[in-house]
Scaffold this motif. Structure first.
Motif, PDB file in Angstrom:
ATOM      1  N   LEU A 128      35.569  32.196  36.784  1.00 43.08           N
ATOM      2  CA  LEU A 128      35.734  32.052  38.237  1.00 43.08           C
ATOM      3  C   LEU A 128      35.539  30.610  38.709  1.00 43.08           C
ATOM      4  O   LEU A 128      36.325  30.119  39.533  1.00 43.08           O
ATOM      5  CB  LEU A 128      34.790  32.989  38.994  1.00 43.08           C
ATOM      6  CG  LEU A 128      35.414  34.282  39.524  1.00 43.08           C
ATOM      7  CD1 LEU A 128      35.958  35.139  38.386  1.00 43.08           C
ATOM      8  CD2 LEU A 128      34.392  35.087  40.327  1.00 43.08           C
ATOM      9  N   PRO A 129      34.530  29.883  38.205  1.00 42.92           N
ATOM     10  CA  PRO A 129      34.352  28.502  38.678  1.00 42.92           C
ATOM     11  C   PRO A 129      35.493  27.562  38.289  1.00 42.92           C
ATOM     12  O   PRO A 129      35.607  26.466  38.866  1.00 42.92           O
ATOM     13  CB  PRO A 129      33.037  28.080  38.004  1.00 42.92           C
ATOM     14  CG  PRO A 129      32.310  29.355  37.733  1.00 42.92           C
ATOM     15  CD  PRO A 129      33.391  30.325  37.373  1.00 42.92           C
ATOM     16  N   LEU A 130      36.323  27.944  37.319  1.00 48.48           N
ATOM     17  CA  LEU A 130      37.440  27.086  36.907  1.00 48.48           C
ATOM     18  C   LEU A 130      38.692  27.306  37.757  1.00 48.48           C
ATOM     19  O   LEU A 130      39.623  26.504  37.707  1.00 48.48           O
ATOM     20  CB  LEU A 130      37.798  27.363  35.435  1.00 48.48           C
ATOM     21  CG  LEU A 130      36.709  27.131  34.385  1.00 48.48           C
ATOM     22  CD1 LEU A 130      37.249  27.468  32.998  1.00 48.48           C
ATOM     23  CD2 LEU A 130      36.201  25.694  34.430  1.00 48.48           C
ATOM     24  N   ALA A 131      38.706  28.398  38.522  1.00 53.68           N
ATOM     25  CA  ALA A 131      39.939  28.821  39.192  1.00 53.68           C
ATOM     26  C   ALA A 131      40.214  28.037  40.471  1.00 53.68           C
ATOM     27  O   ALA A 131      39.346  27.917  41.337  1.00 53.68           O
ATOM     28  CB  ALA A 131      39.882  30.310  39.509  1.00 53.68           C
ATOM     29  N   ALA A 162      32.713  36.370  49.797  1.00 53.93           N
ATOM     30  CA  ALA A 162      31.692  36.620  48.778  1.00 53.93           C
ATOM     31  C   ALA A 162      32.163  36.139  47.402  1.00 53.93           C
ATOM     32  O   ALA A 162      31.370  35.618  46.609  1.00 53.93           O
ATOM     33  CB  ALA A 162      31.353  38.109  48.730  1.00 53.93           C
ATOM     34  N   LEU A 163      33.455  36.277  47.127  1.00 52.27           N
ATOM     35  CA  LEU A 163      33.992  35.801  45.858  1.00 52.27           C
ATOM     36  C   LEU A 163      34.043  34.275  45.810  1.00 52.27           C
ATOM     37  O   LEU A 163      33.796  33.669  44.762  1.00 52.27           O
ATOM     38  CB  LEU A 163      35.380  36.393  45.612  1.00 52.27           C
ATOM     39  CG  LEU A 163      35.390  37.875  45.227  1.00 52.27           C
ATOM     40  CD1 LEU A 163      36.809  38.439  45.281  1.00 52.27           C
ATOM     41  CD2 LEU A 163      34.788  38.077  43.845  1.00 52.27           C
ATOM     42  N   ILE A 164      34.352  33.651  46.941  1.00 51.87           N
ATOM     43  CA  ILE A 164      34.338  32.183  47.012  1.00 51.87           C
ATOM     44  C   ILE A 164      32.966  31.654  46.598  1.00 51.87           C
ATOM     45  O   ILE A 164      32.844  30.632  45.913  1.00 51.87           O
ATOM     46  CB  ILE A 164      34.686  31.707  48.443  1.00 51.87           C
ATOM     47  CG1 ILE A 164      36.173  31.863  48.725  1.00 51.87           C
ATOM     48  CG2 ILE A 164      34.253  30.250  48.649  1.00 51.87           C
ATOM     49  CD1 ILE A 164      37.043  30.808  48.108  1.00 51.87           C
ATOM     50  N   GLY A 167      32.395  30.745  42.944  1.00 48.10           N
ATOM     51  CA  GLY A 167      32.939  29.588  42.269  1.00 48.10           C
ATOM     52  C   GLY A 167      34.386  29.209  42.459  1.00 48.10           C
ATOM     53  O   GLY A 167      34.719  28.024  42.400  1.00 48.10           O
ATOM     54  N   PRO A 168      35.332  30.150  42.637  1.00 51.77           N
ATOM     55  CA  PRO A 168      36.732  29.715  42.766  1.00 51.77           C
ATOM     56  C   PRO A 168      36.955  28.919  44.040  1.00 51.77           C
ATOM     57  O   PRO A 168      36.260  29.110  45.040  1.00 51.77           O
ATOM     58  CB  PRO A 168      37.509  31.038  42.794  1.00 51.77           C
ATOM     59  CG  PRO A 168      36.535  32.051  43.293  1.00 51.77           C
ATOM     60  CD  PRO A 168      35.199  31.618  42.749  1.00 51.77           C
ATOM     61  N   ALA A 169      37.935  28.015  43.997  1.00 48.40           N
ATOM     62  CA  ALA A 169      38.223  27.204  45.178  1.00 48.40           C
ATOM     63  C   ALA A 169      38.847  28.035  46.288  1.00 48.40           C
ATOM     64  O   ALA A 169      38.667  27.740  47.472  1.00 48.40           O
ATOM     65  CB  ALA A 169      39.156  26.053  44.802  1.00 48.40           C
ATOM     66  N   ALA A 170      39.592  29.078  45.918  1.00 48.91           N
ATOM     67  CA  ALA A 170      40.244  29.932  46.911  1.00 48.91           C
ATOM     68  C   ALA A 170      40.450  31.315  46.312  1.00 48.91           C
ATOM     69  O   ALA A 170      40.493  31.485  45.090  1.00 48.91           O
ATOM     70  CB  ALA A 170      41.591  29.339  47.338  1.00 48.91           C
ATOM     71  N   VAL A 171      40.563  32.304  47.196  1.00 50.68           N
ATOM     72  CA  VAL A 171      40.772  33.690  46.782  1.00 50.68           C
ATOM     73  C   VAL A 171      41.913  34.285  47.602  1.00 50.68           C
ATOM     74  O   VAL A 171      41.909  34.178  48.829  1.00 50.68           O
ATOM     75  CB  VAL A 171      39.499  34.548  46.980  1.00 50.68           C
ATOM     76  CG1 VAL A 171      39.772  36.005  46.598  1.00 50.68           C
ATOM     77  CG2 VAL A 171      38.340  33.995  46.165  1.00 50.68           C
TER      78      VAL A 171
END
Length: 268
Positions: A128-131, A162-164, A167-171
């Motif tokens: 997730l943090p790489l996305a 909550a997903l942001i 770690g991901p930059a966007a969802v």
């Protein structure tokens, strides 16, 4: 210059989802498609009957071979199957500077599990943090969060935020599972929320729509579009593929979308 997109995902011999769908979608969206295979599945439009996993070190070897020789302008990650493969993919992509679109493939259209339970924590912590963009449907988002499935737009926004935080930059929260005549998607970034409206297409041929959308998004991002424009273009592409899905006669179950519908009527 034509952009190069690498898909890291499982194989679907029926051609509707996975690597096969990704290659079609990337190509139809104007980019050059490459593939690293994480798993071989035995499946058709009726469902998945067997899965053979590729050893994690060989998954890494495929990805490294591409990066050592070819400029990669975007990466799409689909089926990662288990924790070891997830960790291997995360390790080899840790220094990747190209945008990564992560589609958290967990369950096949027919209900077969495509992600082992032990992989979820690795996906959360390492992928997730790489996305640049995470593209869950509502059941997948709920599973990643350990929450109930979002039933309305407010819950979609809240779960996207909550997903942001993970770690991901966007969802991009995909609203196809909402019980409504519309099928809205919600793009959540750290700057705010953007809604993309969409009408449902009456067809049973929806196999591989998530794979197709995420691959199209990777192709658009690889060509330099910003997130909102990429989502607009990818959604329009998938809408056309769904609108013409019944032109195909592939199998007796949930058939594929028409990945090349946009080229109907065109001649060399």
């Amino acid at each position: 210059m034509i952009a190069n997109v690498l898909s890291i995902a499982g194989s679907d011999p029926s051609g509707g989802a996975g690597i096969q769908a990704d290659i079609k979608a990337i190509s139809a969206n104007g980019a050059y498609a490459m593939a690293a295979i994480t798993a071989l599945t035995a499946q058709n439009t009726q469902g998945v009957s067997d899965i053979h996993l590729v050893p994690p070190d060989f998954v890494q070897a495929q990805i490294k071979a591409v990066f050592e020789d070819i400029r990669v302008d975007a990466v799409k990650i689909g089926m990662i199957a288990n924790a070891d493969i997830a960790a291997a993919v995360a390790e080899v992509l840790r220094d990747c500077t190209a945008p990564i679109v992560l589609d958290p493939v967990m369950i096949a259209k027919g209900g077969a599990p495509l992600l082992q339970p032990d992989a979820v924590s690795v996906l959360r912590a390492q992928l997730l943090p790489l996305a640049r963009l995470l593209t869950p449907n509502l059941p997948e988002a709920a599973h990643l969060l350990g929450a109930s499935i979002a039933a309305d737009r407010t819950a979609m926004q809240e779960q996207g935020r909550a997903l942001i935080a993970k770690g991901p930059a966007a969802v991009l929260m995909k609203g196809g599972h909402l019980e409504a005549p519309e099928s809205p998607d919600c793009l959540v970034t750290r700057d705010g929320v953007t809604w993309f409206e969409g009408q449902r297409t009456k067809t049973r041929n929806t196999h591989g729509t998530g794979c197709t959308l995420s691959a199209a998004l990777a192709a658009q991002l690889a060509q330099g579009l910003d997130l909102r424009d990429a989502v607009t273009a990818a959604k329009a592409y998938v809408a056309s593929a769904l609108a013409h899905a019944d032109d195909l006669t592939v199998g007796t179950g949930h058939g594929p979308t028409h990945h090349f519908a946009k080229f109907k009527g065109l001649h060399p």
